[in-house]
Design a protein around this motif. Structure first.
Motif, mmCIF file in Angstrom:
data_model
loop_
_atom_site.group_PDB
_atom_site.id
_atom_site.type_symbol
_atom_site.label_atom_id
_atom_site.label_comp_id
_atom_site.label_asym_id
_atom_site.label_seq_id
_atom_site.Cartn_x
_atom_site.Cartn_y
_atom_site.Cartn_z
ATOM 1 N N GLN A 11 62.746 154.215 18.353
ATOM 2 C CA GLN A 11 62.489 154.840 19.652
ATOM 3 C C GLN A 11 63.438 154.305 20.719
ATOM 4 O O GLN A 11 63.623 153.094 20.868
ATOM 5 N N TYR A 13 64.602 154.810 24.950
ATOM 6 C CA TYR A 13 64.418 155.386 26.288
ATOM 7 C C TYR A 13 65.832 155.645 26.829
ATOM 8 O O TYR A 13 66.507 154.728 27.294
ATOM 9 N N GLY A 54 63.151 159.209 24.357
ATOM 10 C CA GLY A 54 62.430 159.402 25.601
ATOM 11 C C GLY A 54 62.996 160.621 26.309
ATOM 12 O O GLY A 54 63.835 161.355 25.767
ATOM 13 N N HIS A 62 62.910 158.680 36.793
ATOM 14 C CA HIS A 62 62.738 157.991 35.513
ATOM 15 C C HIS A 62 62.600 158.914 34.317
ATOM 16 O O HIS A 62 62.374 158.448 33.204
ATOM 17 N N TYR A 64 60.269 161.182 33.711
ATOM 18 C CA TYR A 64 58.936 161.758 33.564
ATOM 19 C C TYR A 64 58.539 162.590 34.781
ATOM 20 O O TYR A 64 57.394 163.016 34.893
ATOM 21 N N ASP A 99 60.928 164.163 23.838
ATOM 22 C CA ASP A 99 59.770 163.763 24.643
ATOM 23 C C ASP A 99 59.493 164.867 25.658
ATOM 24 O O ASP A 99 60.312 165.120 26.554
ATOM 25 N N ASP A 181 54.024 163.843 25.998
ATOM 26 C CA ASP A 181 53.682 162.768 26.922
ATOM 27 C C ASP A 181 52.333 163.033 27.584
ATOM 28 O O ASP A 181 52.021 164.170 27.958
ATOM 29 N N ASN A 271 56.667 149.944 22.764
ATOM 30 C CA ASN A 271 57.259 151.188 23.247
ATOM 31 C C ASN A 271 57.738 150.984 24.683
ATOM 32 O O ASN A 271 57.690 149.872 25.207
ATOM 33 N N HIS A 272 58.180 152.046 25.316
ATOM 34 C CA HIS A 272 58.798 151.966 26.637
ATOM 35 C C HIS A 272 57.805 151.699 27.762
ATOM 36 O O HIS A 272 58.212 151.507 28.905
ATOM 37 N N ASP A 273 56.512 151.696 27.449
ATOM 38 C CA ASP A 273 55.480 151.547 28.475
ATOM 39 C C ASP A 273 54.759 150.203 28.437
ATOM 40 O O ASP A 273 53.867 149.973 29.253
ATOM 41 N N TYR A 303 60.409 150.217 18.532
ATOM 42 C CA TYR A 303 61.024 150.373 19.848
ATOM 43 C C TYR A 303 62.344 149.619 19.875
ATOM 44 O O TYR A 303 62.398 148.414 19.592
ATOM 45 N N ARG A 325 63.000 148.424 29.562
ATOM 46 C CA ARG A 325 63.873 149.594 29.381
ATOM 47 C C ARG A 325 65.314 149.239 29.742
ATOM 48 O O ARG A 325 65.954 149.908 30.554
#
Length: 419
Positions: A11, A13, A54, A62, A64, A99, A181, A271-273, A303, A325
């Motif tokens: 994964q 980002y 991502g 960002h 999202y 994503d 997402d 992961n990215h979060d 990740y 990230r």
């Protein structure tokens, strides 16, 4: 077995990985997505064969806060860079997952701005969840309190058509599947309608829903997604290793067994979060966590950077995701040597998984458990094959056996091991 049963995702980002400016307002076009070309052979060397991206679509900051689902973000490049990435990945047998942010859009999305101008009876307005009677004029309902993230209206047929078209557009362009997402924030019935139209054109695609908690099997059944993110197991792995409470892991693995009866979860330890696994626990236990990720049932995602022992703590601030990230060097040859022992461990563990493809649907039986050790049998449901994982010293070490006595791999012999 379907192609997804053999897939191990790496994964990324992209905005962070490729060094794009996030909050400066600088959207000067630059083909940064090309940086990923140099990492495709690295994915194969690691033993993975999937690239979980991502957000790559035009957005305000960002990624999202999407402003155009049909355009590659100028900070990453354009159609040429995307098409090349897909082509080069597929040449190497690497699947690509996109994503999709369909819970909400960025405040400056042109269709949302059009809705505000044209009013509640306009075609654009039917796509968005807007309080037209609010004091001070129309106000959008937003995602989890973020004023810049405007909710789509998920009970509108127009939104079903819009999202279905976006998903099919990029599948037509070569993507192999989608991560949805914040899927948990959208009614499952909406996804069911969308995915019916997607699978009509792309029956072999794979759809992953981001679901943090709740009834995972019910969500899969009602929404039509193929899998969801297994946050329960993620939390149990790092928390049980950190607190040296292996009973927590055992409890979650019982739940994991039940999930596997209905669907194959997406498993992960980073992961990215979230805070990096090597920052939640030390480097030694992070490798034990990797063994659990790669030798338990599920569809694993790694990740980017975890396989190099990257650290990073997520903070509750505007720039709190930056530490998890970071930009990556232009090519793997420029990585610092400190991550080599962790990479070596991942290679070995992925090698075991590749030689035992039944692990994707494997179940777990507890053999022994006490305050300091946990011995489990990881077994196939359709044959007599099994592995034994033995966590020792509260999860500081792991031994992996084929059968009871054939030692395949151990942190004791791993080059990065700490006594």
């Amino acid at each position: 077995m379907k192609w997804i049963d053999h897939t191990i995702w790496w994964q990324v980002y992209p905005l962070g990985f490729c060094g794009a400016p996030i909050r400066t307002g600088d959207h000067s076009p630059a083909p940064r997505l090309r940086r990923l070309y140099n990492w495709l052979d690295y994915i194969i060397e690691l033993g993975a064969n999937g690239l979980l991206l991502g957000p790559v679509f035009e957005s305000e900051t960002h990624g999202y806060d999407t402003t155009d689902h049909y355009r590659i973000d100028a900070r990453l490049g354009g159609d040429e860079e995307f098409d090349q990435l897909i082509s080069r990945a597929h040449e190497r047998g690497i699947k690509v997952l996109l994503d999709g942010v369909f819970s909400h859009v960025g405040y400056r999305h042109p269709l949302f701005q059009q809705a505000l101008v044209e009013g509640r009876d306009s075609a654009a307005a039917r796509l968005f969840d807007i309080d037209w009677e609010a004091d001070g004029g129309p106000q959008p309902r937003v995602f989890e309190g973020h004023g810049g993230l405007v909710r789509l209206r998920h009970d509108a047929p127009e939104t079903v058509v819009f999202v279905t078209d976006v998903i099919n557009h990029w599948l037509d362009r070569g993507a192999d599947g989608w991560r949805l997402d914040a899927a948990y924030s959208v009614p499952p019935q909406f996804w069911a309608k969308v995915l019916a139209g997607v699978r009509e054109k792309h029956p072999d695609t794979w759809i992953l829903g981001e679901v943090i908690h709740g009834d995972y099997p019910a969500f899969v059944s009602q929404s039509g997604v193929d899998s969801v993110t297994q946050y329960e197991l993620w939390k149990a792995i790092w928390s049980s290793l950190k607190d040296e409470n292996l009973y927590e892991l055992d409890w979650s693995l019982k739940r994991h067994n039940k999930f596997l009866e209905t669907f194959t979860p997406n498993t992960f330890i980073g992961n990215h979060d979230v805070t990096r696994i090597a920052s939640q626990v030390d480097q030694q236990k992070a490798v034990v966590a990797a063994a659990l990720l790669l030798l338990l049932g599920g569809i694993p995602s790694i990740y980017a950077g975890d396989e190099q022992g990257f650290t990073g703590v997520k903070a509750d601030t505007v720039d709190g995701d930056d530490a998890v990230r970071p930009p990556f060097p232009p090519s793997p040859s420029e990585l610092l040597p400190f991550g080599e022992p962790v990479f070596e461990a991942y290679e070995a563990l992925i090698g075991i998984r590749r030689r035992n493809p039944w692990l994707v649907n494997a179940r777990v039986d507890r053999l022994d458990l006490d305050d300091s050790q946990y011995r489990m049998c990881v077994y196939a449901t359709d044959s007599d094959e099994f592995l034994v994982l033995h966590l020792e010293q509260g999860g500081r070490h792991v031994k992996v056996y084929r059968g009871e006595h054939d030692l395949l791999w151990s942190t004791y012999s791993w080059s990065g091991a700490i006594a």
